[in-house]
Design an enzyme around this catalytic site. Structure first.
Site, PDB file in Angstrom:
ATOM      1  N   GLU A  61      38.560 -43.883   5.345  1.00 21.79           N
ATOM      2  CA  GLU A  61      37.937 -43.315   5.708  1.00 21.79           C
ATOM      3  C   GLU A  61      36.849 -42.439   5.441  1.00 21.79           C
ATOM      4  O   GLU A  61      36.530 -42.227   4.547  1.00 21.79           O
ATOM      5  CB  GLU A  61      39.225 -42.270   5.411  1.00 21.79           C
ATOM      6  CG  GLU A  61      38.704 -40.956   5.833  1.00 21.79           C
ATOM      7  CD  GLU A  61      38.158 -40.605   7.614  1.00 21.79           C
ATOM      8  OE1 GLU A  61      38.454 -41.024   8.504  1.00 21.79           O
ATOM      9  OE2 GLU A  61      36.648 -40.067   7.850  1.00 21.79           O
ATOM     10  N   HIS A 541      39.472 -36.207  24.404  1.00 22.54           N
ATOM     11  CA  HIS A 541      39.885 -36.998  25.653  1.00 22.54           C
ATOM     12  C   HIS A 541      38.828 -38.026  25.687  1.00 22.54           C
ATOM     13  O   HIS A 541      39.323 -39.042  26.513  1.00 22.54           O
ATOM     14  CB  HIS A 541      40.161 -36.274  26.381  1.00 22.54           C
ATOM     15  CG  HIS A 541      40.943 -34.622  26.072  1.00 22.54           C
ATOM     16  ND1 HIS A 541      42.237 -34.532  27.761  1.00 22.54           N
ATOM     17  CD2 HIS A 541      40.796 -33.896  25.338  1.00 22.54           C
ATOM     18  CE1 HIS A 541      42.518 -33.746  27.270  1.00 22.54           C
ATOM     19  NE2 HIS A 541      41.873 -32.695  25.682  1.00 22.54           N
TER      20      HIS A 541
END
Ligand code: NAG
Ligand code: NAG
Ligand code: NAG
Ligand code: NAG
Ligand code: NAG
Ligand code: NAG
Length: 605
Positions: A61, A541
């Site tokens: 990450e 989204h």
């Protein structure tokens, strides 16, 4: 706002978090599964895979703990609207990728910042916390596109349930006029790690918007987690029911799993590409510091809608012309990589109202401080624990409002799939540039209604600008470029106006005239222009850029098990591998997909 590197140093020590961080250690260079990206999907799949103590799992990450890099703001639900505007300057680079789109031809050539979480938790640490599933027909469409019945609603439901630990809404402390209905059968009691509940503090404007929606024919429904979306309701949120703090994949999946001996986390570490052997099997990943991390079984890309396709392209999987342009050796010519970017963008007329909204929070630092100390930390109530958007509605556009061509396209959208979403907005939103700074400071409170096309026809692209991971991808969501979309948007805007113009809402308006874009905006052209000048993304989204499809579909990128077509040992699991973007808010589907693919992997598929 840019936070200093001291915060990064603090993250490494992480004393605030109690338990020691399970970070990279010398010699940690070989695992069974290497998960690229500790975001919404990445931490969920890594935590599930590491349940088997015989497999070694690593997560890589680039960010760190958002509790440190986005202190307070990251955990307080109302903080979601900060540093997340479409103005490129409204960012916190310590926790955000600073993605800015190409000039959007459909949005007055504006280049829009799209907030994306760069941290453990990814965008689940940045977004508006809505926990809502798609409708039955959208998953049927997914199943049909992919040729696999296991993506139908009935077959996915166990994975939705497996991810969630649901707590029913409590009233009190919720106001008596803000009772949230829910369907207990949508959940399995205490089943999964992700805590889902309803905030203790409903936004007062939501109860009024509900009445206005009813007046235009959008009636209250039970919930948005049972496969049917039409109607209005309070939304469930990923919020911890005890602390009223944001729940993310980090707090839900990662914290309980991170100290397993077979689970390693590399934070502040970037992957430059996936490495393949002669037989096109992914053997591991190369880090930007030149270290090779071996994956004996699989590499799983969960770098999100923009960076998963970027990493694929940098690794030689993508449209051949693009790879050739940057002298990247072609491993698999997949023209669909980075194509079909599907997103929801929002616009929001606003009004002066008589109830308290986010406008007050934004304007009054003393108020924030007292709310934080006494209501957030103390009684677990008050506006800071509201995720700003707590009340949603969905509908199909009533027939006959758009051209026959557009109507035909709308009619082709499967029946239970809504065309439009409305969200009660607590505050003025304007052009989405900066939700705190843009609040009018004239003493009034503002309310709005956010509108999104949940069956938009426009599709965008993600491209690379070099062969280096250090250059952000080129993101073009192409908002409102399909002529049908602007037609639908104009009609949806008029319906949203009718909500605030309803008799039911008259008593809550402090001024009967619309504040933004204002009463001067009347003709369809004026409305279209106002929409193009103000439409903005929410951030979480975007999807479909490594689209799942049938193996014989040349434009598909991954197969029904999320395996990259044309190579072995590599999957993409995040919103980029969605076959379709379900209407509404995607996090529930991201978690369900991660749960499903984790199961497939455990079952040897
Ligand atoms: C957007 O840019 C294009 C190309 O430069 C130009 O033709 C068009 O007029 C611009 N539109 C607006 C609204 O500024
Ligand atoms: C579910 O959440 C509740 C409330 O936070 C907690 O008390 C309970 O232990 C959780 N159950 C599981 C299985 O995690
Ligand atoms: C619901 O109650 C809240 C809190 O008391 C109040 O601010 C709001 O105006 C009420 N809504 C309606 C529709 O009466
Ligand atoms: C690709 O390689 C060619 C030939 O070696 C070179 O001329 C060109 O500049 C390279 N292009 C890039 C984008 O590196
Ligand atoms: C985009 O998606 C559609 C529908 O899923 C598909 O038919 C088409 O081939 C896709 N195009 C590309 C370039 O991936
Ligand atoms: C967006 O709105 C703000 C505040 O009203 C304004 O300062 C800014 O110029 C606008 N930005 C664009 C790109 O229109």
């Amino acid at each position: 706002m840019r936070l200093s590197t001291a915060l990064y140093a603090a993250a490494l020590a992480a004393p605030a978090l109690g338990t020691p961080l399970n970070v990279k250690r010398a010699g940690d260079t070989e695992f069974d599964y290497v998960v690229v990206g500790g975001g919404t999907a990445g931490l969920a799949i890594a935590a599930r895979l590491s349940e088997d103590p015989s497999v070694q799992v690593a997560v890589i990450e680039p960010g760190t703990y958002y509790q440190i890099s986005n202190m307070v703001v990251g955990e307080v639900p109302a903080g979601c609207s900060l540093f997340a505007g479409s103005d490129p300057k409204d960012t916190n680079s310590a926790v955000d990728w600073d993605i800015v789109t190409t000039p959007q031809a459909g949005a007055h050539n504006r280049s829009l910042h799209i907030a994306r979480g760069k941290c453990l938790g990814g965008s689940s640490a940045r977004h508006y916390m809505v926990y809502q599933r798609g409708d039955k027909d959208c998953y049927q469409q997914w199943a049909d596109d992919v040729g696999d019945d296991s993506y139908t609603w009935d077959k996915l439901l166990p994975y939705f349930q497996k991810s969630v630990n649901f707590t029913a809404p409590r009233s009190p402390p919720r106001a008596p006029n803000a009772t949230a209905d829910f369907n207990p059968d949508a959940f399995a009691p205490g089943a999964g790690p992700l805590r889902v509940t309803y905030t203790n503090y409903a936004s007062p404007i939501s109860s009024w918007v509900q009445k206005g929606l009813t007046e235009i024919g959008i009636l209250p429904t039970t919930d948005f987690n049972s496969g049917f979306l039409m109607g209005s309701a309070y939304a469930a949120s990923t919020i911890d029911p005890e602390t009223m703090k944001r729940e993310s994949s980090q707090t839900a999946y990662y914290e309980p799993a991170k100290n397993r001996l077979n689970f390693r986390t590399f934070i502040q570490t970037k992957v430059s590409r996936v490495v393949f052997d002669e037989g096109k099997k992914a053997t591991g990943v190369m880090l930007t510091d030149g270290q090779f991390v071996k994956a004996n079984r699989e590499v799983i890309l969960s770098a999100g809608v923009f960076q998963s396709p970027q990493i694929l392209m940098l690794s030689g999987i993508g449209p051949k012309a693009t790879l050739d342009k940057y002298n990247i050796t072609v491993i698999a010519d997949r023209p669909g990589v980075g194509q079909n970017l599907t997103d929801h963008a929002f616009f929001a007329p606003s009004y002066r109202v008589k109830v308290e909204t986010f406008t007050r929070l934004a304007a009054d630092l003393m108020y924030i401080a007292t709310q934080y100390l006494f209501s957030f930390l103390g009684s677990k109530t008050g506006p800071l624990i509201n995720p700003v958007a707590d009340f949603l509605a969905f509908e199909r556009l009533p027939k006959g409002l758009v051209s026959p061509e557009t109507q035909k396209l709308l009619d082709e959208i499967p029946a239970s799939w809504p065309h439009i979403e409305y969200t009660a907005g607590s505050g003025h939103i304007g052009n989405f540039s900066n939700r705190r700074k843009d609040q009018p400071k004239d003493g009034y409170q503002y309310g709005s209604i956010m509108v999104a096309l949940t069956a938009a026809f426009s599709r965008g692209t993600v491209d690379i600008r070099s062969a280096s991971i250090d250059d952000l991808p080129v993101v073009d969501p192409a908002y409102l470029t399909h002529p049908g979309d602007i037609e639908v948007a104009v009609q949806a805007f008029k319906r949203a106006r009718r909500v605030y113009g309803s008799d039911a809402m008259a008593d809550v308006l402090a001024d009967p005239d619309e504040y933004y874009p204002g009463v001067g905006v009347q003709t369809d052209e004026q409305i279209a222009d106002a929409i193009r000048k103000s439409i903005g993304p929410l951030g979480g989204h975007g999807s479909c850029t490594c689209r799942m499809g049938r193996v014989d579909d040349p434009n598909a990128v991954v197969d029904n098990k999320a395996r990259v077509i044309g190579v072995t040992g590599l999957r993409v699991v995040d919103a980029s591998s969605f076959a379709i973007l379900p209407p509404g808010h995607p996090q529930a589907t991201v978690y369900a997909l991660a749960e499903k693919i984790a199961d497939e992997i455990k079952n040897g598929n």
